[in-house]
Design an enzyme around this catalytic site. Structure first.
Site, mmCIF file in Angstrom:
data_model
loop_
_atom_site.group_PDB
_atom_site.id
_atom_site.type_symbol
_atom_site.label_atom_id
_atom_site.label_comp_id
_atom_site.label_asym_id
_atom_site.label_seq_id
_atom_site.Cartn_x
_atom_site.Cartn_y
_atom_site.Cartn_z
ATOM 1 N N ASP A 169 0.843 -1.205 0.000
ATOM 2 C CA ASP A 169 0.000 0.000 0.000
ATOM 3 C C ASP A 169 0.878 1.256 0.000
ATOM 4 O OD1 ASP A 169 -2.496 -1.626 0.502
ATOM 5 O OD2 ASP A 169 -1.335 -2.108 2.273
ATOM 6 N N HIS A 183 -4.489 -3.215 6.834
ATOM 7 C CA HIS A 183 -4.347 -3.489 5.398
ATOM 8 C C HIS A 183 -5.720 -3.922 4.897
ATOM 9 C CE1 HIS A 183 -3.157 -5.057 1.550
ATOM 10 N NE2 HIS A 183 -3.698 -6.208 1.855
HETATM 11 P P1 NAX Z 1 -2.703 -18.189 -3.820
HETATM 12 O O1 NAX Z 1 -4.084 -18.731 -3.604
HETATM 13 O O2 NAX Z 1 -2.129 -18.152 -5.189
HETATM 14 O O3 NAX Z 1 -1.681 -19.023 -2.927
HETATM 15 C C1 NAX Z 1 -1.905 -19.270 -1.588
HETATM 16 C C2 NAX Z 1 -1.178 -20.566 -1.264
HETATM 17 O O4 NAX Z 1 -1.234 -20.754 0.127
HETATM 18 C C3 NAX Z 1 -1.821 -21.803 -1.916
HETATM 19 O O5 NAX Z 1 -0.844 -22.489 -2.640
HETATM 20 C C4 NAX Z 1 -2.348 -22.595 -0.716
HETATM 21 O O6 NAX Z 1 -2.275 -23.988 -0.936
HETATM 22 C C5 NAX Z 1 -1.392 -22.124 0.379
HETATM 23 N N1 NAX Z 1 -1.908 -22.275 1.740
HETATM 24 C C6 NAX Z 1 -3.172 -22.096 2.202
HETATM 25 N N2 NAX Z 1 -3.236 -22.391 3.509
HETATM 26 C C7 NAX Z 1 -1.977 -22.730 3.893
HETATM 27 C C8 NAX Z 1 -1.421 -23.164 5.115
HETATM 28 N N3 NAX Z 1 -2.166 -23.297 6.205
HETATM 29 N N4 NAX Z 1 -0.093 -23.453 5.141
HETATM 30 C C9 NAX Z 1 0.665 -23.340 4.043
HETATM 31 N N5 NAX Z 1 0.177 -22.965 2.839
HETATM 32 C C10 NAX Z 1 -1.125 -22.655 2.776
HETATM 33 O O7 NAX Z 1 -2.702 -16.767 -3.117
HETATM 34 P P2 NAX Z 1 -1.670 -15.572 -3.283
HETATM 35 O O8 NAX Z 1 -2.083 -14.722 -4.413
HETATM 36 O O9 NAX Z 1 -0.300 -16.124 -3.270
HETATM 37 O O10 NAX Z 1 -1.978 -14.722 -1.951
HETATM 38 C C11 NAX Z 1 -1.636 -15.207 -0.686
HETATM 39 C C12 NAX Z 1 -2.240 -14.324 0.387
HETATM 40 O O11 NAX Z 1 -1.718 -12.999 0.289
HETATM 41 C C13 NAX Z 1 -3.757 -14.170 0.326
HETATM 42 O O12 NAX Z 1 -4.289 -14.304 1.629
HETATM 43 C C14 NAX Z 1 -3.946 -12.746 -0.149
HETATM 44 O O13 NAX Z 1 -5.177 -12.200 0.272
HETATM 45 C C15 NAX Z 1 -2.767 -12.074 0.499
HETATM 46 N N6 NAX Z 1 -2.346 -10.763 -0.026
HETATM 47 C C16 NAX Z 1 -1.912 -9.840 0.858
HETATM 48 C C17 NAX Z 1 -1.420 -8.620 0.459
HETATM 49 C C18 NAX Z 1 -0.920 -7.625 1.444
HETATM 50 O O14 NAX Z 1 -0.564 -6.532 1.017
HETATM 51 N N7 NAX Z 1 -0.854 -7.899 2.734
HETATM 52 C C19 NAX Z 1 -1.425 -8.250 -0.982
HETATM 53 C C20 NAX Z 1 -1.479 -9.409 -1.892
HETATM 54 C C21 NAX Z 1 -2.372 -10.533 -1.458
HETATM 55 O O15 NAX Z 1 -3.670 -10.228 -1.826
#
Ligand code: NAX
Length: 331
Positions: free
Chosen positions: A162, A190
């Site tokens: 952000d 966030h």
């Molecule tokens: P993806 O859905 O591409 O990847 C997430 C991965 O996490 C998947 O491979 C899933 O199998 C794995 N996963 C789920 N639960 C897990 C656990 N308990 N232990 C280990 N692995 C686990 O999502 P992606 O685009 O990579 O985003 C990941 C996270 O970042 C989401 O929650 C998203 O909302 C968050 N974000 C946060 C941002 C921030 O600024 N703080 C910005 C970007 C993003 O939106």
């Protein structure tokens, strides 16, 4: 003599942020060009996820990164967090169709309880945690509560994306180089209630507010663009930000690992000790300076005018509401 490797855990390592993040860590962009790393890549215990993780590891191998000393691939947090110095908690459950935000908070909350416990039991004594998985402030709060014995100041959540977005918008509007904009800052959660602070930002050392001379734009389109940038990326790309999110996490961890240059600060969500009137204990995005030795401090003395105070009150209220929903998860 070469440095001892830093062990870095990344959860969600086979996800889209993981894919963009891991090569950045392994190539030295997070901890420096002379710092070897060992990657602990953690995924869910699911055949498809573990197969994808294997593929990511194969690609990392094929990059032949000189600093990458080893990789640990696992779905067991007790193995994944063993001896790690940094834990990047990226993996989280995405919000499915029709899913309420409260359900997301509870489902993800449970994940971060388990991870917090595993970090407390198995990580290195100097472990530091950066949470990206959403809702990241509250997930970091849960993790911090669950990780008994790990000092509270080790837990952070990411608003650097952000901040980077705010800096880029101000630079584009003022038609200056990105490096001419300093002090861009995010207060709070966030989420859509985050408070991008243009009053304390500077352009070529002068108040951004005075340089831009367009209060309506700053209070309107600027704020909206930064707050809703994630949704705009999804609308354009069909999937959420990954490259810029991974980049922001590299910035976040690197800038906590190294000392912040004199006169600067970075947006980082940390546990509030009441500074700027924020309730104690909330994981709140503040202006932070790092001492480069594992310590950080909240920059004091920034002015909060009535406009900022009102917006900050709303983001505090949201964070308190989120904490209310998940607090039963912490025994
Ligand atoms: P993806 O859905 O591409 O990847 C997430 C991965 O996490 C998947 O491979 C899933 O199998 C794995 N996963 C789920 N639960 C897990 C656990 N308990 N232990 C280990 N692995 C686990 O999502 P992606 O685009 O990579 O985003 C990941 C996270 O970042 C989401 O929650 C998203 O909302 C968050 N974000 C946060 C941002 C921030 O600024 N703080 C910005 C970007 C993003 O939106």
């Amino acid at each position: 003599m070469s440095k001892a490797p830093i062990r870095v855990a990344v959860t969600g390592a086979a996800g889209q942020i993981g894919y963009a993040l891991l090569p950045r860590i392994a190539s030295g962009q997070m901890f420096g060009a002379d710092q070897p790393v060992i990657l602990h890549m953690i995924e869910i215990p699911n055949e498809k996820a573990m197969a994808a993780l294997k593929g990511v590891a194969m690609e990392l191998e094929d990059c032949a990164f000189p600093l990458l000393r080893d990789m640990v691939l696992t779905s067991d947090p007790n193995v994944g967090f063993k001896d790690v110095n940094w834990a990047c908690l990226v993996g989280a459950k995405p919000r499915g169709p029709g899913m309420e935000r409260n359900d997301l908070l509870k489902d993800n909350g449970a994940i971060f309880v388990g991870q917090g416990r595993a970090i407390a039991q198995h990580a290195a004594k100097d472990v530091r945690v950066a949470v990206v998985g959403n809702p990241c402030n509250t997930n970091a709060w849960i993790c911090m509560q669950a990780a008994k014995g790990v000092p509270k100041e080790r837990f952070t959540a990411m608003t650097r994306l952000d901040q980077n977005r705010a800096q880029a918008q101000l630079a584009a509007r003022a038609k200056v180089a990105i490096t001419d904009v300093t002090g861009a800052l995010i207060w709070g959660n966030h989420s859509a209630t985050q408070v991008p602070d243009f009053y304390n930002a500077k352009i070529k050392g002068k108040s951004a507010f005075d340089v831009i001379q367009d209060e309506a734009w700053l209070k309107g389109d600027f704020l909206k663009t930064v707050q809703q940038r994630g949704a705009a990326i999804i609308a354009a790309r069909g999937v959420s930000s990954a490259m810029s999110a991974a980049n922001a996490l590299v910035d976040h961890v690197r800038d906590l690992h190294m000392a912040t240059p004199a006169g600067e600060y970075r947006s980082v969500c940390v546990c509030s000790d009441g500074r700027y009137g924020i309730p104690e204990g909330l994981l709140f995005s503040y202006p932070i300076r790092s001492d480069g030795k594992g310590g950080w401090s909240v920059v004091q003395g920034l002015t909060l005018n009535d406009f900022l105070k009102e917006k900050i009150a709303a983001t505090v209220k949201e964070l308190e509401g989120e904490r209310e929903i998940v607090k039963h998860l912490i025994a």
